[in-house]
Design a protein around this motif. Sequence first.
Motif, PDB file in Angstrom:
ATOM      1  N   ARG A 105       4.296   4.529  -7.942  1.00  0.00           N
ATOM      2  CA  ARG A 105       4.226   3.910  -9.222  1.00  0.00           C
ATOM      3  C   ARG A 105       4.745   3.803 -10.266  1.00  0.00           C
ATOM      4  O   ARG A 105       5.200   2.830 -11.148  1.00  0.00           O
ATOM      5  N   HIS A 161       2.553   2.439  -3.357  1.00  0.00           N
ATOM      6  CA  HIS A 161       1.788   3.240  -4.596  1.00  0.00           C
ATOM      7  C   HIS A 161       1.871   4.674  -4.129  1.00  0.00           C
ATOM      8  O   HIS A 161       1.848   5.151  -5.533  1.00  0.00           O
ATOM      9  N   ILE A 162       2.654   5.260  -3.686  1.00  0.00           N
ATOM     10  CA  ILE A 162       2.720   6.409  -4.191  1.00  0.00           C
ATOM     11  C   ILE A 162       4.022   6.480  -5.119  1.00  0.00           C
ATOM     12  O   ILE A 162       4.745   7.650  -5.595  1.00  0.00           O
ATOM     13  N   THR A 174       0.841  -1.389   0.145  1.00  0.00           N
ATOM     14  CA  THR A 174      -0.220  -0.299   0.258  1.00  0.00           C
ATOM     15  C   THR A 174       0.916   0.813  -0.162  1.00  0.00           C
ATOM     16  O   THR A 174       0.914   2.394  -0.696  1.00  0.00           O
TER      17      THR A 174
END
Lengths: 479, 449
Positions: free
Chosen positions: A101, A98-99, A95
């Motif tokens: 990507r 995600h920053i 999670t």
Amino acid sequence: MTDNKGIGFFSERYGLTERDIDRLLAAALEKGGDFADLYFEYRISNSISLEEQMIKSVTKSRSQGVGVRVIIGDKTGYAYTDLIAFDSIVAAARTAAHIARNGGLTTAAGVSVSPSSHDLYPVEIPVSAEDLDRKIELVMESDRAARAYDRRIREVQSTMADEIKHVMIASSDGKLVGDVQPLARLGVMCIADDDGNLQIGRSGGGGRIGIDFFEGQLKPSECGIEAACQAIGQLDAIDAPAGKMEVVLGPGWPGILLHEAVGHGLEADFNRKGTSAFSGLIGERVASELCTVVDDGTIPNRRGSLNIDDEGEATTCTVLIENGVLRAYLNDNLNSRLMKSPRTGNGRRQSYKFLPLPRMTNTFMLSGSDSSEDIIRSVKRGLYAVQFGGGQVDITSGEFAFSASEAFLIEDGKITVPVKGATLRGNGPESLKNVTAVGNDLQLDKGVGVCGKDGQNVPVGVGLPTIKISGMTVGGTKL
Amino acid sequence: MNPLFGKQFAVDLAREAVIRGASAAEALLRHRVEFSVSVRLGEVETLKESTDQAFGLRVLLDGKQASVSGSDFSIEAVESLITEVIDMARATSADDSAGLPDPSEMATSFADLDIYDPEIAELPTEQKINLALRAEQAAREVSPKIVNFDGGGFDSRVGTMVLANSQGFVGEYRGSSCTIATVPVASDGDRMQRDYWFDSRRKLRDMDSPEKIGAEAARRTLRKLGASAVGNQNVPVIFEPNVASELLEDIFQAVSGESVFRKASFLVGQLGERVASRCLNIVDDGTRPALLGSRPFDSEGLPTRRTVVINEGVLESYLLNTYTARKLGLRSTGNASRGLVGAPGVGAGNLILMPGSHSPEQIISSVKSGLYVTELIGFGVNVVNGDYSRSASGTWIENGELTFPVQGVTIAGNLKEMLNAIEMVGNDIEFRGSITAPTVLIGRMTISA
């Protein structure tokens, strides 16, 4: 070593190996990123509350969790889990990832245990592990002393709060460190009632200490008496004056002035973003040359001290203002990398549920050469403030306010009558330029401070010698 | 006992504590899914997501009380805490007033208060980021003097609360909330100023548009540029709505049963008495649909309700939980509020300073010379005796018109006198938090600079 103790706790309790940690960091960086870290925390917090001469409540909280952070440039991804188990940490890591990507390829160095640089609180038995009855007796002692001080003390509230926090931090630059952090605080509040005239007084103290602290250095009876004395003294208080005047701050807790007036404004995040009234002023004069202000996270057993900050960096003593000239900001990992300035060990967080931010530890002004008697004697008409409630600052305009809860008028060089509580206000970059005397009596506060920023509370310390400031606004009602 | 999040586990937890020796017990379970994005200068700064759950257990042993909490739902961890909390309670003092509410007072049916919005849980991350960026962009477009941002973003929370006690109460509700905020920094080349604006609601569709939020944030920040102090004087002071809400929070502290039973409030012993000007009406209502302070039952399982606190200046009711009500010989008003551990405290539902008939423009134009306050800092409010002194920013009023920005002053008075000096109450009320007030005019306060 303290740090190995911290690491050993997690590896034994949760069976996580260094290889597991490497795999977790790799998961955090699987979409790229410049840096990743894992913050493991296990905490037990206790409290005992007394009022109406009864122990009304005792509590115990157990919490544990892991926060995963991924940084790419000035962007941060964060996620946490309250389950310390490989699979759930992997999920949190993905999670947080995600920053990044669109990020490139980064790999984590394998972690290995880093040596510890401090052992600031070698407490054999933390207060949290002491017998409940023994702690209850301390709380009751403060109540008895306060009530015995004056029969107008109508109510006493006393609270003992303690915790033990195990932390372990692993980062993609190969660092693996741990710590075990004890903390305890006794707080006493008294209400004096003289035929409907109601006044309150507060006192307390603590630190990263064992229970013997409350049997020697700071007896609960002293806290009870101090709170009672303050409340009784306020019964005779007259209306506080309004307007600008000379203010003498007593030693110790009035150091909250530094915390609000300059401390927050020197946290690196605000300065990197250019939103602080102190932005771009390194090397400039921001205070009178009498002022040298430091933030020191390395004082043994203090409430604001830490062996390592919450990013695993050893704490330091940072000179913020030297003889009036701004020297440094308080840094964490992210801001020191972006600003290309040294880390100062000030990356702190409330718990694993939060991102670390640049925060203060123990912030105080060094002693000068004047005696406190001379400083008071030099004031024709002013305010002598010795106890404060909370403070607040707008770091952009520099406007700050802090509330005096025990203060006296100074008339013709003598302390005369107590005045009612009033807000003192000033402007950060201006106020310390108006310091005209610094005493030789530096004191640190007794260990009760809590600092709030972005919804996160952390324990801090402050300190001050007696100082004189000209032109501070006293927010009273008497024109 | 199967420690799985839900009503059955809460019931079992309370029951297990009684089996092991407690005379009564109350269990609370909390589950939250949170999302937060902060943006700055058109880019994402931080992105944070989390799911967590925890339980709290309060036990009573014939008036002795203790509580524990944990987030480890393994059977071993739960059982160990149950054993510990009973031992802890034995060490405390017996307090006749402590204990669960009378079963006859507990909620038996639960109204649907429309406090959960599935749209918030389902909103894709990209759209959340976009809402935050739009608010910032709107603020930037207002003026080139908006030169920077101190933060801003979109936050959301979806949570479930379960409460059960050994007297047979069990209840569960789900709620949601989301917030959009932006914090512009303005500069006139000389000094910087910062302010913010936001909206916060139970439901996404009730939110102001990000454009409206951003424009308002910019307006609020720009009007502070060039601020100066004014001289020491006694003048009328107008609190704009978000500042009046802070005054309402101070009043809440003074009517909270926790302050009142301790006699630590300037409103002690004044039920039925005139404590404020006739134009002051305050209501607490935990049952208004879709508001942030609404919930079907309080933290002790009592139904929430509408309580008139101050009616035309007369103090009609304090806000109470079971304990403070017993101490005062009154009935709970369904305002119990508790965290995972500790005895229940008192919390407001939706506390509302009821709107009056004047527009904010009418109120401003009624003032010849005075201060329109838009921001307060510092904690100089003493609800024990009412002493009040805070640092203020705002706009100076001259001949009924807003003129220049003011900063670097304090305003002081005493809450007892301030409440009696309320001369006008505005009609401009908007529900973007659980404590809500319109514009308020206070006849006289002391400005110090």
